[in-house]
Design a protein around this motif. Structure first.
Motif, PDB file in Angstrom:
ATOM      1  N   ILE A 105      23.150   1.822 -16.697  1.00 41.39           N
ATOM      2  CA  ILE A 105      23.571   3.268 -16.505  1.00 41.39           C
ATOM      3  C   ILE A 105      24.701   3.725 -15.584  1.00 41.39           C
ATOM      4  N   LYS A 106      24.531   2.952 -14.374  1.00 38.48           N
ATOM      5  CA  LYS A 106      25.367   3.111 -13.488  1.00 38.48           C
ATOM      6  C   LYS A 106      26.709   2.680 -13.712  1.00 38.48           C
ATOM      7  N   GLU A 107      26.976   1.522 -14.517  1.00 36.42           N
ATOM      8  CA  GLU A 107      28.088   0.894 -14.995  1.00 36.42           C
ATOM      9  C   GLU A 107      28.815   1.915 -16.007  1.00 36.42           C
ATOM     10  N   ALA A 108      28.141   2.697 -16.689  1.00 34.92           N
ATOM     11  CA  ALA A 108      28.416   3.724 -17.691  1.00 34.92           C
ATOM     12  C   ALA A 108      28.663   5.037 -17.091  1.00 34.92           C
ATOM     13  N   ARG A 109      28.786   5.373 -15.783  1.00 37.64           N
ATOM     14  CA  ARG A 109      29.099   6.428 -14.900  1.00 37.64           C
ATOM     15  C   ARG A 109      28.014   7.382 -15.004  1.00 37.64           C
ATOM     16  N   CYS A 110      26.584   7.091 -14.934  1.00 38.70           N
ATOM     17  CA  CYS A 110      25.494   7.721 -14.594  1.00 38.70           C
ATOM     18  C   CYS A 110      25.676   8.226 -13.142  1.00 38.70           C
ATOM     19  N   VAL A 111      25.685   9.297 -12.788  1.00 38.51           N
ATOM     20  CA  VAL A 111      25.901   9.760 -11.368  1.00 38.51           C
ATOM     21  C   VAL A 111      24.512  10.461 -10.592  1.00 38.51           C
ATOM     22  N   LYS A 112      23.716  10.813 -11.689  1.00 35.96           N
ATOM     23  CA  LYS A 112      22.176  11.587 -11.127  1.00 35.96           C
ATOM     24  C   LYS A 112      21.147  11.296 -12.295  1.00 35.96           C
ATOM     25  N   VAL A 113      19.919  10.994 -11.875  1.00 33.30           N
ATOM     26  CA  VAL A 113      18.777  10.992 -12.790  1.00 33.30           C
ATOM     27  C   VAL A 113      17.793  11.835 -12.136  1.00 33.30           C
ATOM     28  N   TYR A 114      16.822  12.308 -13.295  1.00 35.01           N
ATOM     29  CA  TYR A 114      15.818  13.242 -12.958  1.00 35.01           C
ATOM     30  C   TYR A 114      14.612  12.453 -13.524  1.00 35.01           C
ATOM     31  N   PHE A 115      13.470  12.409 -12.797  1.00 39.31           N
ATOM     32  CA  PHE A 115      12.107  11.915 -13.295  1.00 39.31           C
ATOM     33  C   PHE A 115      11.028  12.626 -12.430  1.00 39.31           C
TER      34      PHE A 115
END
Length: 459
Positions: free
Chosen positions: A260-270
């Motif tokens: 997900i980082k490589e695909a440009r994920c910048v924030k996650v919520y959990f």
């Protein structure tokens, strides 16, 4: 937005009305539009306001059909008995609303439409829910213009998308376990759109309205890892925008985090929910260990993905020391954007029913506040301290050295200063985790700020 696009694609008209002033001025705007049906998206807590506005509308136009849909009527259908309510819609609303609109146009009886409960002269007709929509690709894209034309301040650079519907988990505080029972035998509860369908919507929205950040609002975006991996490969090629998504600590691994980082994920919520593992897994039925949370946070830090954690304080039977463990766990994993609400015992949820049976409710569940940041209807010997801790949660997590000072401060009576501190901390966490531009934050946040102070005044 889905219901609007579905109705419009089938030849009907609809309009949205948002309260920006008084209830009376809102009612006048609605009546001026001269609708045949006024539909309320109704949440538990806001249902009393919906009833109040429906009453005003019925006084101005007794022939107007008032229909309540959304979570509260779905799980608490008894609201149909209120005099201001003509009908309710339970569950998914697209096909039910289309059938209703078609029936009105043809002057046909609409009391037998699946998903609807309809009040008539002989009482209430209660119909079963229809099967869940199995092929989500058949639905037209959500009608965003519905909002942006009238309320341009809502056209912010971060926009939400759904790749799926449904959640297979059965957390006791949530509604999903009830929804699964409601739709038992009526199709797969968890359904997913094709990769092509989702990316086409994102690119269409980017062309029409502008888009800086994609927010995948699915309950758990990473639920099906094979789908996610395939999706990310296409996303990188055809969209390639920064994105935000929701994850679960028990479903994450390092390979997925790297992807997900490589695909440009910048924030996650959990969800952490509670720092006390026994409460989290036995009471809340989350089935997520401390080790899973710590490990997931470690991977997110390693790949430099900021994260927001969801937490609750004031759970049934929770002690002050257990609540402080929630602070400690969030501080330990160095949560970038700590988010904490006050637990609300929503009716018909497993945990809400448990609280009711335990006799720890101070008032009826009908009196639940519209905001889960303000108050609690649960009895607790630590209620004052728990309410104050929720207001100061952001500071307790971000500045662990303040722990002793905060422990003393929460013994004071709840006050306006704590509310103000909460607003400041929450505003920082919200703006950062949602990737809002400064002008968007002020424009988008002003309405929420005004509503918060109105609630404080009313309380």
């Amino acid at each position: 937005m889905y219901i609007s696009s579905w109705l419009k694609s089938n030849g009907h008209e609809c309009e949205i009305f948002i309260k920006l002033g008084s209830d009376e001025s809102l009612a006048k705007d609605v009546i001026r539009y001269s609708p045949q049906v006024t539909a309320f998206p109704c949440l538990t807590g806001s249902h009393n306001w919906c009833l109040s506005l429906a009453k005003i509308l019925k006084e101005k136009n007794p022939k107007l059909i008032t229909l309540f849909g959304g979570p509260h009527p779905t799980f608490y259908p008894g609201i149909i008995n209120e005099p201001e309510v003509d009908a309710i819609c339970r569950g998914e609303g697209e096909y039910a609303m289309l059938d209703l609109a078609d029936s009105i146009d043809r002057k046909e009886n609409f009391s037998i439409i699946a998903n609807l409960c309809v009040k008539g002269v002989d009482g209430v007709t209660r119909n079963e829910v229809r099967p869940l929509i199995s092929d989500l690709d058949k639905m037209p894209f959500p009608d965003r213009q519905l909002y942006y034309r009238k309320y341009p301040f809502l056209n912010i650079s971060r926009k939400a998308f759904l790749t799926s519907r449904g959640c297979p988990y059965k957390c006791s505080f949530c509604f999903n376990h009830i929804l699964q029972k409601t739709y038992q035998g009526k199709g797969a509860h968890f359904r997913r759109r094709t990769v092509k369908n989702v990316t086409e919507e994102i690119n269409e929205v980017r062309r029409k309205y502008g888009l800086r950040t994609v927010y995948f609002q699915d309950d758990t975006f990473i639920l099906d890892k094979d789908y996610v991996m395939a999706f990310l490969e296409v996303y990188k090629k055809e969209v390639n925008l920064p994105f935000i998504c929701l994850i679960r600590a028990d479903s994450t691994d390092e390979r997925l985090t790297a992807a997900i980082k490589e695909a440009r994920c910048v924030k996650v919520y959990f969800g952490v929910e509670s720092g006390d593992e026994e409460l989290r897994n036995n009471l809340l039925q989350k089935n997520v260990t401390d080790e899973m949370i710590i490990r997931t946070a470690g991977w997110l830090k390693k790949y430099q993905i900021g994260f927001r954690t969801y937490n609750m304080i004031g759970l049934p039977g929770e002690t002050l020391e257990q609540a402080l463990k929630t602070v400690d766990l969030n501080a330990r994993i160095k949560t970038d954007y700590p988010w904490c609400s006050i637990y609300q015992p929503y009716p018909e949820t497993e945990l809400g029913t448990y609280a009711l049976k335990q006799g720890i409710l101070e008032s009826s569940q009908d009196k639940i506040s519209p905001s889960f940041f303000k108050n609690s209807i649960l009895r607790s010997p630590w209620k004052k301290e728990l309410l104050n801790l929720q207001k100061l949660f952001f500071y307790a997590v971000k500045f662990p050295r303040l722990k002793n000072i905060i422990r003393k401060a929460i013994t004071f009576s709840p006050n306006f200063l704590f509310d103000l501190l909460f607003l400041c901390g929450n505003a920082y966490a919200y703006a950062g985790s949602e990737r809002l531009r400064l002008n968007e934050f002020f424009l988008f946040g002003f309405y929420n700020l005004k509503n918060f102070f109105t609630r404080v005044k009313n309380d």
